[in-house]
Scaffold this motif. Structure first.
Motif, PDB file in Angstrom:
ATOM      1  N   VAL A 123      -5.345   0.709  -1.707  1.00  0.00           N
ATOM      2  CA  VAL A 123      -4.949   2.114  -1.704  1.00  0.00           C
ATOM      3  C   VAL A 123      -4.982   2.611  -0.264  1.00  0.00           C
ATOM      4  O   VAL A 123      -5.949   2.360   0.463  1.00  0.00           O
ATOM      5  N   LEU A 124      -3.908   3.307   0.141  1.00  0.00           N
ATOM      6  CA  LEU A 124      -3.825   3.890   1.483  1.00  0.00           C
ATOM      7  C   LEU A 124      -3.947   5.406   1.358  1.00  0.00           C
ATOM      8  O   LEU A 124      -3.184   6.021   0.600  1.00  0.00           O
ATOM      9  N   VAL A 125      -4.911   5.981   2.058  1.00  0.00           N
ATOM     10  CA  VAL A 125      -5.111   7.425   1.998  1.00  0.00           C
ATOM     11  C   VAL A 125      -5.042   8.022   3.398  1.00  0.00           C
ATOM     12  O   VAL A 125      -5.375   7.374   4.382  1.00  0.00           O
ATOM     13  N   LEU A 158       0.428  -8.942  -2.361  1.00  0.00           N
ATOM     14  CA  LEU A 158      -0.320  -7.706  -2.157  1.00  0.00           C
ATOM     15  C   LEU A 158       0.358  -6.557  -2.876  1.00  0.00           C
ATOM     16  O   LEU A 158       1.584  -6.527  -2.983  1.00  0.00           O
ATOM     17  N   VAL A 159      -0.437  -5.598  -3.330  1.00  0.00           N
ATOM     18  CA  VAL A 159       0.061  -4.341  -3.875  1.00  0.00           C
ATOM     19  C   VAL A 159      -0.558  -3.228  -3.037  1.00  0.00           C
ATOM     20  O   VAL A 159      -1.788  -3.113  -2.953  1.00  0.00           O
ATOM     21  N   LEU A 160       0.298  -2.436  -2.390  1.00  0.00           N
ATOM     22  CA  LEU A 160      -0.158  -1.340  -1.542  1.00  0.00           C
ATOM     23  C   LEU A 160       0.275  -0.019  -2.182  1.00  0.00           C
ATOM     24  O   LEU A 160       1.445   0.141  -2.529  1.00  0.00           O
ATOM     25  N   VAL A 161      -0.673   0.899  -2.341  1.00  0.00           N
ATOM     26  CA  VAL A 161      -0.393   2.154  -3.032  1.00  0.00           C
ATOM     27  C   VAL A 161      -0.769   3.325  -2.132  1.00  0.00           C
ATOM     28  O   VAL A 161      -1.943   3.503  -1.788  1.00  0.00           O
ATOM     29  N   GLU A 162       0.252   4.119  -1.770  1.00  0.00           N
ATOM     30  CA  GLU A 162       0.003   5.351  -1.028  1.00  0.00           C
ATOM     31  C   GLU A 162      -0.327   6.465  -2.014  1.00  0.00           C
ATOM     32  O   GLU A 162       0.248   6.524  -3.100  1.00  0.00           O
ATOM     33  N   TRP A 163      -1.239   7.324  -1.632  1.00  0.00           N
ATOM     34  CA  TRP A 163      -1.620   8.499  -2.421  1.00  0.00           C
ATOM     35  C   TRP A 163      -2.226   8.121  -3.765  1.00  0.00           C
ATOM     36  O   TRP A 163      -2.131   8.864  -4.731  1.00  0.00           O
ATOM     37  N   ARG A 181      -8.176   3.980   4.988  1.00  0.00           N
ATOM     38  CA  ARG A 181      -8.188   5.418   5.269  1.00  0.00           C
ATOM     39  C   ARG A 181      -7.674   5.640   6.683  1.00  0.00           C
ATOM     40  O   ARG A 181      -8.201   5.067   7.641  1.00  0.00           O
ATOM     41  N   LEU A 182      -6.641   6.476   6.810  1.00  0.00           N
ATOM     42  CA  LEU A 182      -6.075   6.843   8.108  1.00  0.00           C
ATOM     43  C   LEU A 182      -6.369   8.320   8.344  1.00  0.00           C
ATOM     44  O   LEU A 182      -5.954   9.166   7.555  1.00  0.00           O
TER      45      LEU A 182
END
Length: 146
Positions: A34-36, A105-110, A123-124
């Motif tokens: 997860v990308l936040v 890979l599975v990348l999920v924004e928000w 976390r950015l």
């Protein structure tokens, strides 16, 4: 929260590219990340550099309206989802779980890392002169062989 694997200051696109190269070997096959971070924090840019690091040579764009993009790479499928427009953050959970089966890979924004049972969290956080990036392993020791 888990184990902090990487913490970096990102002052340029080159720094973000270096982060992707450094993070890739830490992310096992089938991992959900997860990308936040706020709008404009660099989530899609990180995905683009990660796809390039995996050997993808096409265009990587935000799946804000399509919800899921897939990118075939020599290392396997990269699945990129964006849940920003969804009221229910678990609405795509069945599709993400199915995609995870065959994906590198599975990348999920928000995404909500707990609701999605994510393995990792990136976390950015924007700052005055640089962005801070932190890569967390959320369930250390639960993978096979660890």
């Amino acid at each position: 929260m888990g184990t902090l694997l990487l913490a970096r200051e990102l002052r340029s696109l080159e720094d973000t590219q270096a982060l992707a190269l450094e993070a890739l070997p830490l992310l096992p096959e089938g991992a959900l990340v997860v990308l936040v971070g706020p709008l404009g924090a660099g989530k899609t840019t990180f995905v683009r550099f990660l796809a390039e690091a995996m050997g993808f040579r096409g265009r990587v764009t935000s799946p804000t309206y399509t919800l899921i993009h897939t990118y075939p790479t020599p290392q396997g499928l990269l699945v990129h989802a964006d849940l920003y427009r969804l009221k229910d953050p678990t609405a795509l959970l069945p599709q993400l779980e199915a995609a995870r089966e065959g994906a590198r890979l599975v990348l999920v924004e928000w995404g909500d890392s707990r609701a999605l049972e994510a393995d990792f969290l990136l976390r950015l956080t924007p700052g005055e002169e640089a962005r801070r990036a932190e890569l967390w392993q959320l369930h250390p020791g639960e993978e096979e062989g660890v």
